[in-house]
Enzyme design. Sequence first.
Site, PDB file in Angstrom:
ATOM      1  N   CYS A 162       0.873  -1.167   0.000  1.00 20.29           N
ATOM      2  CA  CYS A 162       0.000   0.000   0.000  1.00 20.29           C
ATOM      3  C   CYS A 162       0.912   1.219   0.000  1.00 20.29           C
ATOM      4  O   CYS A 162       1.711   1.390   0.930  1.00 20.29           O
ATOM      5  CB  CYS A 162      -0.883  -0.027   1.246  1.00 20.29           C
ATOM      6  SG  CYS A 162      -1.885   1.447   1.424  1.00 20.29           S
TER       7      CYS A 162
ATOM      8  N   CYS B 117      -4.880   7.174  -3.421  1.00 17.12           N
ATOM      9  CA  CYS B 117      -4.238   5.854  -3.493  1.00 17.12           C
ATOM     10  C   CYS B 117      -2.798   6.049  -3.967  1.00 17.12           C
ATOM     11  O   CYS B 117      -2.563   6.645  -5.028  1.00 17.12           O
ATOM     12  CB  CYS B 117      -5.008   4.957  -4.459  1.00 17.12           C
ATOM     13  SG  CYS B 117      -4.353   3.287  -4.527  1.00 17.12           S
TER      14      CYS B 117
HETATM   15  N1  LIG Z   1      -4.527   2.614  -0.816  1.00 21.38           N
HETATM   16  C1  LIG Z   1      -3.385   1.844  -1.142  1.00 21.38           C
HETATM   17  C2  LIG Z   1      -3.604   0.565  -1.826  1.00 21.38           C
HETATM   18  C3  LIG Z   1      -4.104  -0.450  -0.865  1.00 21.38           C
HETATM   19  C4  LIG Z   1      -4.196  -1.783  -1.517  1.00 21.38           C
HETATM   20  C5  LIG Z   1      -5.511  -2.425  -1.503  1.00 21.38           C
HETATM   21  N2  LIG Z   1      -6.673  -1.659  -1.584  1.00 21.38           N
HETATM   22  C6  LIG Z   1      -5.514  -3.694  -2.289  1.00 21.38           C
HETATM   23  O1  LIG Z   1      -5.041  -3.778  -3.426  1.00 21.38           O
HETATM   24  O2  LIG Z   1      -6.012  -4.668  -1.731  1.00 21.38           O
HETATM   25  C7  LIG Z   1      -2.246   2.671  -1.656  1.00 21.38           C
HETATM   26  O3  LIG Z   1      -2.134   3.816  -1.253  1.00 21.38           O
HETATM   27  O4  LIG Z   1      -1.425   2.184  -2.415  1.00 21.38           O
END
Ligand SMILES: N[C@H](CCC[C@H](N)C(=O)O)C(=O)O
Length: 301
Positions: free
Chosen positions: A103, A239
């Site tokens: 993440c 994200c």
């Molecule tokens: N918010 C995250 C990604 C989390 C991953 C998750 N949601 C998955 O792929 O299961 C980021 O900042 O990269």
Amino acid sequence: MRNETESFGQSAPLEVKLEWKIKALRGGTTMEFWKINGNGNDFITLDMLAAQKPAHELAELARRLCRRRASVGADGLLIVEPSAGAHFRMRLFNADGSEAEMCGNGARCIARFAYERGVAPAEMTFETLAGVMRARVEGSFAEIDLGEQSFAPDWIDRPLTMDGAAFRSCFLWVGVPHLVLFAPEELSRDDCRRIGRAFRADASLFPQGCNVNFARPVGRGELSAVTYERGVEDLTDSCGTGSVAAALSAGLLFGMDSPIEVHNPGGTNRVAFERLDGTRFRTVLGGDTAVVAKGELGPDA
Ligand SMILES: N[C@H](CCC[C@H](N)C(=O)O)C(=O)O
């Protein structure tokens, strides 16, 4: 009169409450948490260096603590665990209890947590399920060297349609799977949620599911991105790995140069990259983090 089980309703099971009471009576510490967000992608962060819990308990804890109204509420639960070869090990459990390999925003937030709590120096390494990450913290700014990312050649500029909407798309892993969609016009948040959910659930295209990033060039070296997240099963405000996926895709499709500012609804991530060859990149992700609370979980959290 309501019976014992009914009266607890949504609250913690009796044994959890008792364990809590005993700890409090002994003057022991209950569980301390920090609430940290990376441009609006928010996490409950726990230090479990001294005592680890099995994955199924952490998954259950994530499902409980991430509830937006009944508990602390967050997109995910970040855990600091010991590591043999790095300063610590990061684990991320999504709000639905699934464990993610990586993440980007979570990595930036946990780096700040580890530095401020003296677990790691300002330049640190930590283990994730997607490999060892290098991070650097300076005040509220945190950046992660994500190493190498590569695109499968048949997933560069692939045309996709959903409910009559046409996209240029790229798919790549940035620790976790990302589908990046470029639409000719800006979509509403409701459309992003609906279309994101449909692609995320298409197991014939994405057997491990995917995060879906709706990206748009909005200026020289600038993109906007809205992300539907696997494991949260909704749009999130930012994200980190999605910002990287969007930036690298824009590098390939539109020849956008590094660094790229990726404007998420919750804030801007900066993606710097070096192109190693036609489909391979080296990437650094940076951005702000915010510590919004330091507290103790209550028995009903
Ligand atoms: N918010 C995250 C990604 C989390 C991953 C998750 N949601 C998955 O792929 O299961 C980021 O900042 O990269």
